[in-house]
Each structure stands twice: as C-alpha cells, then as structure tokens.
Enzyme design. Structure first.
Site, mmCIF file in Angstrom:
data_model
loop_
_atom_site.group_PDB
_atom_site.id
_atom_site.type_symbol
_atom_site.label_atom_id
_atom_site.label_comp_id
_atom_site.label_asym_id
_atom_site.label_seq_id
_atom_site.Cartn_x
_atom_site.Cartn_y
_atom_site.Cartn_z
ATOM 1 N N THR A 74 25.956 29.353 47.105
ATOM 2 C CA THR A 74 26.366 29.500 48.507
ATOM 3 C C THR A 74 27.772 30.076 48.672
ATOM 4 O OG1 THR A 74 26.907 27.159 48.438
ATOM 5 C CG2 THR A 74 24.816 27.766 49.466
ATOM 6 N N LYS A 106 37.165 48.178 48.539
ATOM 7 C CA LYS A 106 37.356 49.327 47.637
ATOM 8 C C LYS A 106 37.088 50.658 48.332
ATOM 9 C CE LYS A 106 38.441 46.455 45.653
ATOM 10 N NZ LYS A 106 38.392 45.002 45.635
ATOM 11 N N GLY A 152 26.043 39.032 49.816
ATOM 12 C CA GLY A 152 27.098 38.023 49.977
ATOM 13 C C GLY A 152 28.428 38.563 50.449
ATOM 14 N N GLY A 189 50.525 35.793 51.578
ATOM 15 C CA GLY A 189 49.838 35.723 50.292
ATOM 16 C C GLY A 189 49.978 37.004 49.490
ATOM 17 N N LEU A 248 35.146 35.440 41.235
ATOM 18 C CA LEU A 248 34.960 36.870 40.990
ATOM 19 C C LEU A 248 33.474 37.199 40.980
ATOM 20 C CD1 LEU A 248 37.546 37.292 38.079
ATOM 21 C CD2 LEU A 248 37.750 38.239 40.391
ATOM 22 N N LEU A 282 47.565 42.106 48.352
ATOM 23 C CA LEU A 282 48.202 43.336 47.855
ATOM 24 C C LEU A 282 47.269 44.548 47.994
ATOM 25 C CD1 LEU A 282 50.040 41.877 44.727
ATOM 26 C CD2 LEU A 282 51.013 42.412 46.968
ATOM 27 N N GLY A 336 48.637 37.652 46.600
ATOM 28 C CA GLY A 336 47.585 37.677 45.577
ATOM 29 C C GLY A 336 46.845 39.006 45.634
ATOM 30 N N GLU A 391 18.843 33.443 52.443
ATOM 31 C CA GLU A 391 20.177 33.962 52.805
ATOM 32 C C GLU A 391 20.292 33.958 54.321
ATOM 33 O OE1 GLU A 391 23.261 35.154 51.347
ATOM 34 O OE2 GLU A 391 23.604 35.075 53.502
ATOM 35 N N HIS A 428 39.932 62.866 23.135
ATOM 36 C CA HIS A 428 41.195 63.437 23.601
ATOM 37 C C HIS A 428 40.901 64.583 24.561
ATOM 38 C CE1 HIS A 428 45.308 64.867 23.535
ATOM 39 N NE2 HIS A 428 44.834 66.090 23.383
#
Ligand code: FAD
Length: 478
Positions: free
Chosen positions: A155, A54, A43, A192, A332, A198, A194, A36, A457
């Site tokens: 890669t 996130k 990555g 963009g 992904l 967003l 996407g 790496e 529930h």
C-alpha cells in the site's frame, strides 16, 4: 456480500511493489488479483513520483541547456526564439505518465491479472473486501469479498506533513502539488534538502525561479557520502540555488498569494521571515495503511507506522506478506519492485531474496549523484579500514567532448582484500553508471577485477574504471 470471488493470491496496491509482484505471480501460475484505489496503476512512482519528476527534470535541463550552453557548442539560437510554453511543458509530463500507467494496465491484461479498481480492506486473514471509491471512474460498483489463501500488502507511502503547516496544494504544496503547478513561481521555497527537494528545486531553478532550500541538518543530502554531499551543495549553489542549512522552519502562513515562512538559524538562534510564492514541503514520506483495516488480521505496526515483517516479508501470518514503502528499508521504487518479486517467489517456492547492502540511490539533478554500498562515514563507524580510489570527470575524454566535466567517481575498497565496499559518483549519467558498481558489489569484485575489464572508449564509464585503478594502483589519465 452480494459478490464473492476466490483467488490464489490477492495483492493490495498497484504501485511498483504491487504491480511487479502481480505480474511475477501470474507468470508463476497463480490466479492473481490486484486491488488499486487510485484509478491508475503504477502507484506513487508512475503517477506522482519518479516518472513525472524525471520528465520535468529532463525537459527543464534541455531548456536550460538551450538557453545557456548552446553558444559554446557552436549552435546559434536566437534568444528571442527560445521560449518556454509551461502548459506544453506540463502536458509532456502528463503524456509520459499516461503512457506508462496505461502500459501497466496492458501488462495486467496480457498476464491475466484480475484488476479491481477499489479500496482493499481486511475482513480477516483469509478475506479482503474491495470497496467502491466515490467519484473514481471504473470503480467497482459494490463491495466484493475476495476469499484467498495468500495476501500481499503493497500500500506504499504518503507525504509526511509538517506540524503546524497546512498543505493546500496551491501555494503550500507537497511533492504531488509541485509536479502540477499552474505557473512558474518567481520565488520557490523548499523545506527539506533531501532528494525530492533538491530535484524539484533544480527543475524550477532552471525555469527561472529563485529557489531557497531550508534544511535542518548542517548539510544537504543526509545519506550521501560527506565529500559527495559537499560537492553537490557547491555545484547546486553555483547553479543559483540558495541552500540554507542548519535552518529550522518554525512555521508558515499563506497570506493571499504569498507564503510567509518563519525560520531560525540554529547556530545563532536568530529568527527571520522569508517570503515565497510557493512553499514546497518535502520532509519525507511515511507508510500508508489508512483504510486497510490491518487490525482485522492482527497485523503489527511499529512506531514509525511500518507494517512489521520478518526476513521472508511475513507478518505473524506466513501467508500475509508486506513489500515496498509500507514496510522497512529505503523508500525506493526499485527496492519495492525487487521485494515484490522475491515475496511471490517465496510464496511459490519457499525461496526469494533481496540484497539490502546493494540498493542504489540516485538523485537526478545535474550533475546526477548516485551511490551504492558503504559511505566513508559508515566504514569509519564500523571500524573497517579502507582505501579510496578517485577519478575526476575533467580528465575523462567523453565528459570533455560533452562539455560536461563536473564531478568525480569515488570508490571505497577494503584495505586488505581490495574488495569494493562502496561507489559514489557525482557526474553526468551517474545514475546509469552506478549499475556497474552494483554488479561489481554483487559479485564481490575487487577494484582490480573492474579495472581489468575492457571499457569502451570514449565513454564516461572509463572514469569508473580509472577510479578503480586508482584504488589499488594508479590511474592512467590523471
Ligand atoms: P506506492 O507507489 O505508494 O503504491 C502503493 C499503491 O497502493 C498506491 O497507488 C495506492 O493508491 C495504493 N493503495 C494504498 N492503500 C490501498 C488500499 N487499501 N486499497 C487499494 N489500493 C491501495 N523512487 C525511486 O526509486 N526513484 C526515484 O527517482 C523516485 N522519485 C520520487 C519522486 C517523488 C516526487 C516521490 C514522491 C517519490 C519518488 N520515489 C522515487 C519513491 C517511489 O515513488 C516509491 O518508493 C515507490 O513508489 C514505492 O512503491 P510502492 O509500490 O511500495 O508504493
């Protein structure tokens, strides 16, 4: 080469595809090396992708909720007391990235994966050269030749540039630069509509930026189910984001501390100039093979720059396999990880599998948007007759108690067999809930199979159960 080493399997790239494959291969008994060049494992995903984005999304949501939602929930906050410390906000993101990339390094040690910090480059189909990376702490000091029987390429990908627009990562930024802005921009423009555009738009909209998203297509969220995409657009607009669809960006120029963006309305042909403090270019990612010298092994690259493989991840050499963003399929992290595992299993046993009909997508805005399987558009295109089951979160008791009721669950089932073909959720925790849909798809469940499973529930997942009830019969609570 001064130093030569031998391994059973050499993996180039330590992202989700590569590091997952490395640990799995070690568990299967291979003497394994992973190269790496970034200096950190994990990555794009851990360093400049899924994880930092996130962290910013979660913390900006919390800030926004404290500012706007607390009163209605009976929590008194002195508005003078709520302040955002942007440096600490960014430091929180850095901390989680550091913990996770360091965690992968620990796992490499625990599993006895040899980790080379350097750039992997093919010499031929049986040997890889690890080259030092200038300025990288801990980089290999000199070139090392690795002799190996098997090679796995992982890669990854890089940001796709926008023709004519120069990214300086200061005023005109990529998804990497936008994760490390120095201050909250007053005006953020995004090319963009996407997922990445967003999500990052949501972060800065919550922090008070004026956000404008420019999208070439007539709608945002291109691969989503149309109905869900429309609801997403409506909700993001309600939150204050400006969405300019059917808008062509002609060019952008940095002028000192502002960016001038020239746009054209596709329908009317009208041109105008938009000004922003920061411009984010988020028009996609492309496979990354720079420095790999794949030609030395005669590997094929297609028109989109992807390394070409067969269904067993093999290039023309069965012992050189490719996984993750650098080859076919959705870009992904979870798809990359599952491919990494399947590829080393094929190396070991001859068998390994990824079900490409069952790969979930999640957009971590609020509400979240998650989907798996077929959209209505795809079923119509394929001529498959289907039935729809829907349940709104406004009728779900937990969503009500959480005061978080926007969105719905939509289930698509085969009209004859009632087997589930797709699930589309826009709502709180959609990204967690979609796992249940994935399990149902994998086991070939019908809507009734799911509806007859007892769901706790009060939980949001009852909305998933009721949407399934609606698909083959009727829901109870709506
Ligand atoms: P990468 O993660 O790109 O890793 C490849 C690694 O290989 C890199 O570290 C690179 O330095 C190294 N490398 C390349 N060439 C060489 C070489 N010659 N020698 C040595 N090393 C080399 N996906 C999700 O599923 N969920 C999300 O929420 C999500 N959010 C994202 C948000 C952003 C802002 C971005 C940019 C991406 C996001 N993604 C998300 C996509 C996800 O990050 C990628 O799909 C995933 O990282 C791909 O994994 P990979 O291992 O194939 O490649």
């Amino acid at each position: 080469y001064a130093t030569k080493k031998a391994h059973d399997l050499v993996i180039i790239g330590g992202g989700p595809a590569g590091y997952t494959a490395a640990i799995k291969a070690a568990q299967l008994g291979f003497d394994i090396a992973c190269i790496e060049k970034r200096g950190k494992l994990g990555g794009t995903c851990l360093n400049v992708g899924c994880i930092p984005s996130k962290a910013l999304l979660n913390n900006s949501l919390l800030y926004h909720q404290i500012l706007t939602d607390t009163k209605a929930r009976g929590i008194d906050v002195d508005s003078n007391g709520v302040k955002l410390n942007f440096d600490k906000f960014m430091a929180a993101k850095e901390k989680v990235v550091g913990q996770l990339t360091g965690g992968v390094e620990m796992l490499f040690k625990k599993n006895k994966v040899t980790y080379y910090k350097g750039e992997g480059s093919f010499k031929d189909e049986k040997s890889i050269i690890v080259k030092p990376v200038e300025g990288l702490e801990g980089s290999v000091a000199e070139e090392i030749e690795l002799e190996t029987d098997k090679i796995l390429i992982a890669t990854g990908s890089e940001v796709t540039p926008f023709p004519g627009i120069t990214i300086d990562e200061e005023r005109i930024v990529s998804s990497t630069g936008v994760l490390s802005l120095k201050e909250i921009p007053k005006r953020l423009a995004i090319i963009g509509g996407g997922i990445i555009g967003l999500e990052m738009g949501s972060v800065y909209n919550r922090l008070g930026s004026e956000v404008t998203v420019m999208e070439f297509q007539p709608a945002i969220g291109a691969s989503m189910d149309q109905e869900v995409a429309n609801t997403t657009a409506k909700l993001l607009k309600k939150q204050g984001m400006k969405l300019k669809v059917a808008t062509k960006v002609l060019g952008a120029q940095r002028n000192g501390d502002v960016v001038d963006i020239e746009v054209e309305d596709i329908k009317s042909g009208k041109k105008s100039t938009l000004q922003a403090d920061i411009l984010l270019v988020a028009v996609g990612r492309r496979p990354y093979v720079q420095g790999l010298n794949a030609e030395a092994a005669g590997l094929e690259v297609d028109k989109k720059g992807r390394l070409v493989i067969d269904e067993e991840f093999s290039t023309k050499h069965p012992n050189i396999k490719v996984v993750g963003d650098v080859t076919f399929g959705p870009m992904l992290a979870h798809k990359a990880e599952d491919e990494g595992i399947a590829a080393v299993e094929i190396f070991k046993t001859g068998h390994g599998h990824v079900n490409y009909n069952n790969i979930p997508s999640v957009m971590y805005t609020h509400p979240e948007v998650a989907w798996v399987g077929k959209t209505e558009q795809e079923l119509q295109k394929d001529g498959i007759s289907y039935k729809i089951g829907k349940f709104p979160f406004i009728a779900n008791s937990r969503a009500k108690t959480n005061m978080d009721t926007e969105g719905f669950v939509k289930i698509l089932i085969d009209a004859d067999t009632e087997r589930i073909l797709g699930a589309h959720i826009i709502g709180p925790n959609a990204g967690e809930m979609i796992a249940e849909a994935g399990l149902a798809l994998e086991y070939g469940a019908s809507a009734e199979d799911v509806a007859r499973v007892c769901h706790a529930h009060p939980t949001l997942s009852e909305a998933f159960k009721e949407a399934n009830m609606d698909a083959y019969a009727k829901p109870i609570n709506f």
